[in-house]
Design an enzyme around this catalytic site. Structure first.
Site, short mmCIF file in Angstrom:
data_model
loop_
_atom_site.label_atom_id
_atom_site.label_comp_id
_atom_site.label_asym_id
_atom_site.label_seq_id
_atom_site.Cartn_x
_atom_site.Cartn_y
_atom_site.Cartn_z
N LEU A 4 -0.36 0.72 -1.63
CA LEU A 4 0.45 -0.64 -2.93
C LEU A 4 1.77 -0.37 -3.08
O LEU A 4 1.99 -1.15 -3.54
CB LEU A 4 -0.73 -1.23 -3.12
CG LEU A 4 -2.25 -1.88 -2.79
CD1 LEU A 4 -2.59 -2.07 -4.00
CD2 LEU A 4 -1.71 -3.06 -1.89
N ARG A 5 2.12 1.33 -3.36
CA ARG A 5 3.12 1.30 -3.80
C ARG A 5 3.44 1.18 -5.18
O ARG A 5 4.96 1.27 -5.58
CB ARG A 5 4.38 0.68 -2.92
CG ARG A 5 4.29 0.67 -1.51
CD ARG A 5 4.62 2.24 -1.01
NE ARG A 5 4.46 1.85 0.42
CZ ARG A 5 4.37 3.66 1.26
NH1 ARG A 5 3.90 4.58 0.41
NH2 ARG A 5 4.59 3.21 2.83
N ASP B 212 -3.82 11.93 0.26
CA ASP B 212 -3.04 11.35 1.86
C ASP B 212 -1.89 11.09 1.99
O ASP B 212 -1.23 10.75 0.55
CB ASP B 212 -4.05 9.24 1.93
CG ASP B 212 -2.81 8.73 3.27
OD1 ASP B 212 -3.04 9.23 4.19
OD2 ASP B 212 -2.55 7.78 2.84
N HIS C 193 -6.79 13.68 5.37
CA HIS C 193 -5.06 13.30 5.91
C HIS C 193 -5.29 14.27 6.42
O HIS C 193 -5.17 15.67 6.61
CB HIS C 193 -4.39 12.77 4.46
CG HIS C 193 -2.95 13.22 5.53
ND1 HIS C 193 -2.06 11.73 6.38
CD2 HIS C 193 -2.29 13.86 6.38
CE1 HIS C 193 -0.67 11.95 6.41
NE2 HIS C 193 -0.76 13.14 6.91
N ASN D 187 3.22 8.05 10.66
CA ASN D 187 2.57 9.58 10.68
C ASN D 187 0.85 8.98 10.59
O ASN D 187 0.57 8.43 9.38
CB ASN D 187 3.21 9.92 9.11
CG ASN D 187 2.47 11.81 9.32
OD1 ASN D 187 2.10 12.07 10.65
ND2 ASN D 187 2.65 12.42 8.61
N ASP E 247 -3.74 1.79 7.41
CA ASP E 247 -2.85 2.09 6.70
C ASP E 247 -1.47 1.52 6.63
O ASP E 247 -0.20 2.35 7.25
CB ASP E 247 -2.55 3.37 7.73
CG ASP E 247 -1.78 4.49 7.20
OD1 ASP E 247 -1.15 5.13 5.91
OD2 ASP E 247 -1.56 5.59 7.86
#
Lengths: 305, 432
Positions: B74-75, B163, B190, B289, B316
């Site tokens: 969600l940054r 992650d 991850h 990635n 993702d």
């Protein structure tokens, strides 16, 4: 007939006919550089910008001389003195150059695909002068020009490319150029330097130096980038030159009329022994001479009409 | 009260698949009733609406539990120009998701309770879907010291993950699993050996050889999957493997599950719809990635989805701005936005005959809910009325400029899709 695209980004996307056209045009350009007055008015009033994001002497100078012999105005931009150091993006730099209406931009850049960004965003012609490990089309064209000049033809020739294939744009462009023109290509180097599935590009991967150079018409040695030692690709230069470099003794396994080429700059004593570098086998300086003719041909074909 | 009537309800948690009427009141499911086949006249009679009763006619539609995405970015906090909790939730709703788990690699990192509280507070005020924060395993994602997992759990995190990168130190990863087990929360791994990645930018293979781009071998993922699965077996800590992208990872997880390991896994739609061939042309929207792999990997992922090795499909969702994407491929950020395309893309697994509709829906609902102990993912009576309604026949074209997400970095722009979300309800409230 001309070139189909406004740009020269890769050999991969050139047709055999286009390659022949470049070589034939270079044939007629070569004479200009032998004249007393080495200049023709063909590109008078045209502007060529050399935009180099990596150090280069040979290629940049070659393009500059090629442009000047055709009377184009040539401007050199090296990134250490430009606003690139202020953080400008490639796209912005390209758009700013476009605003000054150049006819052609020659770009060298460490990132594969960077010339395509300029080609997609600028109306001027773009020539890729090397993009990372991707392609170096003008080098391949001058290489096959040099071979054709010596041998008279390209088809059915056997060519060995030896060294760091993985990181070499010269190898990739030459594999495309030679395969398209009918030559057969073998590659050799330590396995750390052979990229996966390279054989799908139509080349044979050799297991020994002998297998690589036996009966070939041409050996292309690639430059070993000294800074690669930190990447675990080879233990020492000493060992590299012993097993993968070329000297006069090993050259006895090849045909007596074999031609040795190198895109330069050479590491004397690493991939080539000093004796070989100065021997009559090598065409290294012919390559440099022909580089000007091939680049004149490309400038003419892209912006001369 | 709201009644969603005459839709085809599929709820894998209850093994339901048929025409049902669903009644919702005060945010909860209060009744799920089979539709009588000969009741056409009866239905018409029920349309005497009072002001407290709304009827949603879902005839011809698919009505399923609200989708759950266990893997979004969600940054927010820190990179609000890429996405905010508000826009991320709106994108989720547009894609039919009613619950999303957000990863910890924000700035500051979600490695302490005040960041978790910030996320949950903001989600309550501005977010239209349920947000479940994932806490970091190590402080600042530095791979050196454990976070205060007990406090993070108290603040509301539902799992732990670094992650964005692997926990490189195997001893630390082992202890993290043991410690997380004390609080009954799973780890999300991850999997990527940073030494083998070695600054690679795409899958290592024929395409990377052609393009001269630095490759990331599939082995970089697989060695870490193997390590983390073994550590999970050693410690007994439930482990969830994020974004599985290679055939070798599928084999390793399949083996582990057959031994009874407490392992679950997810993949993302781009790993079963795209290959590294898409990188030709240097489109940075194909840079992600783990990287897009080969056709063989795609087939193995589908096989893993089919036999249950891969339990869930997650997005993702990784929004970036043009600043990160409109540059040379080498310099571009990794990531694809996924919330608004994930379910329609996954429907291809159904049309290809790989999964039945209930199997597909389970991968977005009951499977993540069970693995992470969320009281979500089913339309049982008493549960929150988180409901997604879809039109499986509707065709549409992906247009990134219409995304609710701030991120436009999708390689699916221009793709023709079949199946569209027509309504999303969270807690009984229609939010789309």
């Amino acid at each position: 007939m001309g070139l189909k695209s406004k740009d020269l980004l890769t050999i991969e996307e050139l047709t055999v006919e286009e390659i022949s056209l470049v070589l034939d045009t270079a044939d007629s350009m070569k004479e200009i550089s032998t004249r007393d007055i080495k200049k023709v008015p063909t590109l008078r009033g045209k502007t060529v910008i050399n935009l180099f994001y990596e150090p280069s002497t040979r290629t940049r100078t070659s393009f500059e001389i090629a442009g000047k012999r055709l009377s184009a105005d040539v401007v050199n931009i090296s990134t250490s003195t430009s606003s690139v150091v202020k953080g400008e993006t490639l796209k912005d730099t390209g758009k700013n150059l476009q605003a000054m209406n150049p006819d052609l931009v020659v770009i060298r850049h460490p990132a594969p695909g960077a010339p395509k960004i300029l080609a997609d965003n600028l109306s001027s012609s773009i020539i890729n002068a090397g993009d990372g490990a991707h392609e170096h089309p003008t080098q391949a064209l001058l290489d096959i020009f040099t071979i054709r000049e010596r041998k008279g033809h390209l088809d059915r020739l056997e060519v060995a490319i030896i060294g760091d294939i993985r990181h070499s744009r010269v190898a990739r462009s030459n594999i495309y150029a030679l395969s398209k023109t009918g030559a057969k290509v073998r590659v050799f180097g330590p396995h750390t330097m052979i990229p996966p599935f390279i054989e799908r590009m139509g080349v044979t991967v050799c297991a020994t130096l002998e297998e690589a150079i036996k009966d070939v018409d041409v050996i292309m040695m690639l430059r070993i980038q000294l800074e690669r030692q930190g990447d675990f690709l080879f233990p020492t230069l000493r060992e590299y030159s012993r097993f993968f470099g070329l000297d006069l003794e090993k050259l006895k396994m090849a045909r007596p009329d074999v031609m040795i080429m190198h895109p330069g700059p050479i590491n004397r004593g690493v991939e080539l022994s000093p004796e070989i570098a100065d021997s009559p086998y090598t065409l290294i300086l012919d390559q440099v001479t022909n580089g000007v003719a091939v680049r004149m041909a490309l400038l003419y074909l892209l912006i001369g009409k | 009260m709201l009644i969603i009537e005459n839709g085809r309800l599929i709820d894998p948690a209850q093994n339901l698949d048929g025409i049902f009427d669903i009644s919702v009141d005060h945010g909860k499911i209060i009744q799920v009733k089979p539709r009588e086949r000969d009741g056409a006249g009866k239905a018409a009679g029920r349309r005497n609406l009072s002001k407290d009763l709304t009827i949603f006619d879902a005839s011809g539609m698919l009505v399923i539990p609200g989708l759950i995405d266990m893997h979004t970015h969600l940054r927010d906090p820190g990179h609000e120009y890429k996405e905010t909790i508000k826009t991320g939730c709106q994108a989720a709703a547009a894609g039919g998701f009613t619950s999303i788990a957000c990863m910890a690699n924000t700035n500051p990192v979600n490695d302490n309770q005040s960041v978790t509280e910030y996320i949950l507070r903001k989600a309550r005020h501005e977010g239209c879907v349920n947000v479940f924060p994932v806490g970091a395993i190590t402080r600042g994602l530095n791979g050196e010291t454990l976070t205060e997992m007990g406090e993070l759990k108290g603040a509301g995190v539902i799992a732990f993950s670094d992650d964005g990168k692997s926990v490189k130190n195997s001893e630390l990863m082992r202890r993290a699993m043991e410690y997380a087990k004390s609080f009954n929360l799973p780890l999300i791994a991850h999997c990527e050996d940073p030494d083998l990645v070695n600054n690679g930018v795409m899958n290592e293979g024929y395409v990377s050889t052609c393009l001269g781009l630095k490759g990331i071998p599939h082995t970089a993922e697989e060695v870490m999957v193997a390590r983390d699965v073994m550590l999970s077996e050693l410690t007994g800590c439930p482990l969830h493997i994020a974004h599985v992208s290679t055939a070798g990872s599928v084999w390793t997880i399949r083996d582990a599950k057959s031994r009874g390991a407490k392992v679950t896994s997810e993949t993302a739609p781009h790993y079963f719809t795209l290959t590294d061939e898409l990188v030709r042309g240097f489109d940075t929207n194909a840079k992600v990635n783990p990287p897009l792999r080969t056709g063989e990997d795609v087939n193995a992922i589908k096989e893993g989805l089919k036999d249950g090795t891969i339990d869930m499909i997650a997005t993702d969702h990784a929004p970036h701005s043009l600043l990160e994407k409109d540059v040379e491929f080498d310099y571009a950020a990794f990531g694809i936005v996924g919330l608004e395309t994930a379910f329609p893309l996954s429907l291809m697994l159904y049309t290809e005959g790989i999964l039945s509709l209930p199997q597909l829906i389970a991968k977005f609902t009951v499977n993540p809910a069970r693995a992470f102990n969320l009281r979500k993912g089913s339309l049982q009576i008493g549960m929150d009325a988180d409901i997604t309604i879809l039109d499986l026949e509707k065709t549409w074209t992906v247009d990134v400029s219409c995304f609710k997400s701030k991120g436009r970095n999708s390689p699916f722009h221009g793709w023709n899709m079949q199946g569209k979300v027509v309504a999303t309800l969270v807690g009984g409230k229609m939010i789309l």
